[in-house]
Write an enzyme that holds these catalytic residues in place. Structure first.
Site, PDB file in Angstrom:
ATOM      1  N   HIS A 232       0.822  -1.207   0.000  1.00 56.80           N
ATOM      2  CA  HIS A 232       0.000   0.000   0.000  1.00 56.80           C
ATOM      3  C   HIS A 232       0.858   1.259   0.000  1.00 56.80           C
ATOM      4  CE1 HIS A 232      -3.564   2.485   1.170  1.00 56.80           C
ATOM      5  NE2 HIS A 232      -2.604   3.232   1.695  1.00 56.80           N
ATOM      6  N   GLU A 233       1.776   1.345   0.941  1.00 58.26           N
ATOM      7  CA  GLU A 233       2.564   2.570   1.058  1.00 58.26           C
ATOM      8  C   GLU A 233       3.472   2.776  -0.161  1.00 58.26           C
ATOM      9  OE1 GLU A 233       1.764   4.703   3.129  1.00 58.26           O
ATOM     10  OE2 GLU A 233       0.627   3.520   4.577  1.00 58.26           O
TER      11      GLU A 233
ATOM     12  N   HIS B  23       1.775   4.728  -2.778  1.00 56.98           N
ATOM     13  CA  HIS B  23       1.882   6.185  -2.659  1.00 56.98           C
ATOM     14  C   HIS B  23       3.230   6.672  -3.191  1.00 56.98           C
ATOM     15  CE1 HIS B  23      -1.839   6.743  -0.549  1.00 56.98           C
ATOM     16  NE2 HIS B  23      -1.481   6.049   0.519  1.00 56.98           N
TER      17      HIS B  23
ATOM     18  N   HIS C  49       2.983   6.715  -6.917  1.00 58.73           N
ATOM     19  CA  HIS C  49       2.070   7.770  -7.367  1.00 58.73           C
ATOM     20  C   HIS C  49       2.835   9.091  -7.457  1.00 58.73           C
ATOM     21  CE1 HIS C  49      -2.340   9.433  -7.066  1.00 58.73           C
ATOM     22  NE2 HIS C  49      -1.717   9.839  -8.142  1.00 58.73           N
TER      23      HIS C  49
ATOM     24  N   GLU D 218      -6.338   7.530  -1.737  1.00 58.31           N
ATOM     25  CA  GLU D 218      -5.963   6.192  -1.288  1.00 58.31           C
ATOM     26  C   GLU D 218      -6.206   5.117  -2.340  1.00 58.31           C
ATOM     27  OE1 GLU D 218      -4.347   5.579   1.410  1.00 58.31           O
ATOM     28  OE2 GLU D 218      -4.526   7.588   2.280  1.00 58.31           O
TER      29      GLU D 218
ATOM     30  N   TYR E   8     -11.219   6.505   2.909  1.00 62.26           N
ATOM     31  CA  TYR E   8     -10.621   5.178   2.792  1.00 62.26           C
ATOM     32  C   TYR E   8     -11.623   4.174   2.214  1.00 62.26           C
ATOM     33  CZ  TYR E   8      -6.261   6.204   5.250  1.00 62.26           C
ATOM     34  OH  TYR E   8      -5.018   6.688   5.595  1.00 62.26           O
TER      35      TYR E   8
END
Length: 673
Positions: free
Chosen positions: A464-465, A468, A471, A493, A606
């Site tokens: 997940h992180e 980011h 992105h 998110e 979220y």
């Protein structure tokens, strides 16, 4: 190509960030950046014939350049190993030039002049027009139409809000409170929990030191056999930061005052206006709908946990008193292990952090058409930190840098998050400033007998992180204000949530899940059982998310400010998440970095964005192949690259070929449409 491959060309000059700054150097750099930006604003305010070239472009370039030093300060405030540097970085954050600059009436007048010049706007490209529109909207939403007296009050309110947010975060990050437990009290925890853990002698008894951080807490409530230990850990973990209750209470009052000065009835109404949801009621309706659909699942799951605890009580000859909040993780783990024959301690032996990180990076670089190179002997702020270069896979074109700071230490940010340290943008001479991102997490450290090992949940967090991170790196814009994750808050998110799906795909897991001692790939039967367990606990876990979102909106839709944040949290948690506190008095809202920070009135995002992430994965990646390079390139081009240069819905539609629906999301959590 492996994440350890070598790049064929040199990194462009000036692309590497300097983190080796003394406290005075850090402050002086931020002060200089602020003064430079202020001088630009002073100059454009005097322009007689405002145009994009004479007003907007200089302001945009000043923002671009200021981000370099300000971004370093913001990041170091969270991760610097030196306390003096952290303090200086936090002080630099408090300059909060954004509050001052957003309330410059003289600058707003010239920005407004460009915005209302139809001929000028018609001649701009889409991104430049978007920049003008964003500037004008953000100025207008900071009170430029207010009379001077109210505007000054608004400035004071904003500055106080900024101070409180920083203090809220620092309270959690800097807390040194400790709890002490004997080995017997921690019966049930694995041996590696104790490896390297500090101890102290209390009246001749050795006790282990536990800190109020997730890495210490979750293993206890998930594995400690004694209920008294789980309860003590829960109370400790949720009472450490009690000063934050009053900070949050004041933040609620000030946010309401800010919104009402600007003509909105509530903080949530003000915040959601430019987002995808548009209104608080739309967000509340979504959460309430999910609550209704998830409640039967949660009730069945809770009944399972109650049966397990009742059986334990009967076997011990003790009265059954009910399942409390400190019991849920413990009995949920037992239920999962029995139903799916999964032992999370055995599973983690197949997820050594270093190998998992390399494997995920390999997957992402192939998906996105990148080449990721680990830097030897990097110039970083702590020895635990890894630095990576990112290049285009099919050309010697540099993309940017990112840093991974993955282990806990004193004074460091205690959750998992990503910072955009520097955004990419075009310089006036046509050259490029390259983006830099930093990820901080608190995964286990290596022990004397084993490398750092991740639970499967840790693998999901890492995926997940890193979403980011990419992105930020894969966005390609002219302006900092539109770069990377500067999209609508209730979409930000979605790209990272979409990438979590790879943690449940056998094809992906086989690439990096291997035993840390033998190198054996994760056994097929274990892999199958792990994947079968995906929706175990869907009801209670998602109800917890719903409860947190409803709490956030409850305290930020108040029109009077008459709300007790701690009592409101307890009421919603009990009613929605079905969690019984057993009469304990804690302050769980005090550790909510989302409410105390920049997510206020936005936590619903979220779950809101899960609709988009699930649809993107099911419709394109799952249907066309998770290793299909064309789908990955489409994803990079349509979702990551544009950043905030266009509405998120436009990006979703371009990637999907249609508007999103919620069917894939409901199916992904075990619900029918």
């Amino acid at each position: 190509m492996s994440a350890n491959a070598q790049a064929p060309t040199a990194v462009p000059k000036g692309a590497v960030v300097n983190f080796a700054l003394s406290p005075s150097e850090l402050l002086s750099r931020v002060e200089a950046a602020v003064e430079k930006q202020r001088a630009v604003m002073d100059a454009v305010a005097q322009v007689d014939a405002p145009t994009f070239a004479s007003v907007i472009a200089p302001l945009g370039r000043a923002e671009n350049e200021a981000k370099v030093d300000y971004g370093v300060a913001t990041f170091l405030a969270a991760v610097a190993a030196d306390e003096d540097v952290r303090d200086a970085a936090s002080k630099a954050e408090k300059f909060d030039f954004e509050v001052e600059s957003a309330m410059r009436e003289d600058v707003y007048k010239v920005v407004r002049a460009v915005f209302t010049n139809e001929e000028e706007m018609a001649g701009l490209d889409d991104e430049d027009r978007r920049l003008v529109e964003r500037m004008e909207l953000e100025f207008r939403r900071t009170g430029m139409l207010l009379p001077p007296e109210q505007r000054e009050r608004l400035r004071a309110v904003k500055e106080r809000i900024s101070d409180l947010k920083i203090a809220f975060g620092n309270c959690i990050k800097e807390d040194n409170t400790e709890a002490l437990f004997t080995r017997e009290e921690l019966d049930g925890l694995p041996d590696d929990y104790f490896d390297g853990r500090d101890t102290c002698d209390v009246d001749g008894v050795t006790k282990y030191v536990v800190a109020p951080r997730y890495l210490d807490y979750f293993p206890i409530v998930g594995r400690a056999v004694r209920e008294s230990t789980r309860k003590a850990a829960y109370v400790f973990f949720n009472t450490c930061f009690s000063d934050n209750v009053q900070r949050l209470q004041e933040l609620v009052q000030l946010r309401l005052e800010e919104a009402q000065l600007l003509g909105y009835s509530s903080h949530a109404e003000y915040v959601l206006e430019p987002l995808m949801a548009k209104t608080p009621q739309a967000a509340i309706d979504m959460l309430n709908d999910l609550h209704a659909k998830l409640a039967p699942f949660g009730e069945r799951e809770l009944a399972e946990l109650q049966a397990l605890k009742r059986a334990d009580a009967e076997a011990a000859g003790e009265p059954y008193t009910g399942v409390f909040i400190w019991d849920v993780s413990y009995y949920a783990r037992i239920a999962e292990e029995r139903k799916h024959n999964i032992n999370s301690e055995e599973v983690k032996e197949y997820f050594p952090l270093a190998a998992v990180t390399r494997g995920i990076l390999d997957i992402y670089q192939e998906m996105l058409g990148l080449r990721i190179v680990k830097v030897d002997n990097p110039p970083v702020w702590h020895e635990d930190v890894d630095m990576f270069e990112v290049w285009e896979a099919d050309a010697d074109v540099f993309v940017g840098h990112f840093y991974l700071d993955l282990h806990p230490r004193d004074g460091k940010y205690r959750h998992a998050a990503v910072w955009s340290i520097r955004t990419g943008y075009e310089r006036p001479d046509g050259t490029r400033e390259y983006p830099v991102a930093g990820m901080a997490a608190n995964f286990p450290k290596p022990t004397a007998t084993a490398p750092a090992l991740l639970k499967h949940g840790g693998v999901i967090t890492l995926m997940h992180e890193l979403g980011h991170v990419f992105h930020n790196l894969c966005s390609y814009t002219k302006w900092k204000r539109l770069h990377g994750t500067r999209v609508e808050w209730d979409f930000v998110e979605a790209p990272s949530q979409m990438l979590e799906n790879w943690a449940w795909e056998p094809e992906a897991l086989r690439r990096f899940a291997a035993h840390y001692e033998t190198g054996e790939t994760i056994p097929e039967n274990m892999l199958a059982r792990l994947i079968e367990s995906k929706n175990e606990g869907t009801g209670l876990s998602n109800l917890g998310q719903v409860a947190h979102g409803l709490f956030d909106l409850a305290i930020h839709t108040t029109t009077t400010g008459d709300v007790d944040v701690s009592s409101k949290y307890e009421e919603i948690e009990s009613r929605v998440a079905m969690l019984d506190r057993g009469g304990t008095k804690t302050f769980r809202c005090a550790r909510s970095t989302h409410m105390g920070g920049d997510y206020s009135a936005r936590y619903y995002g979220y779950l809101w964005s899960e609709v988009f992430s699930a649809d993107m994965f099911a419709t394109r990646f799952k249907a066309e192949g998770i290793s299909n390079p064309q789908v990955g390139r489409d994803y990079r081009r349509e979702i990551l690259r544009p950043g905030g240069t266009r509405d998120a819905m436009e990006s979703i539609v371009k990637f999907l070929g249609r508007k999103p629906t919620n069917g894939a999301f409901l199916k992904s959590i075990g619900l029918d449409e």
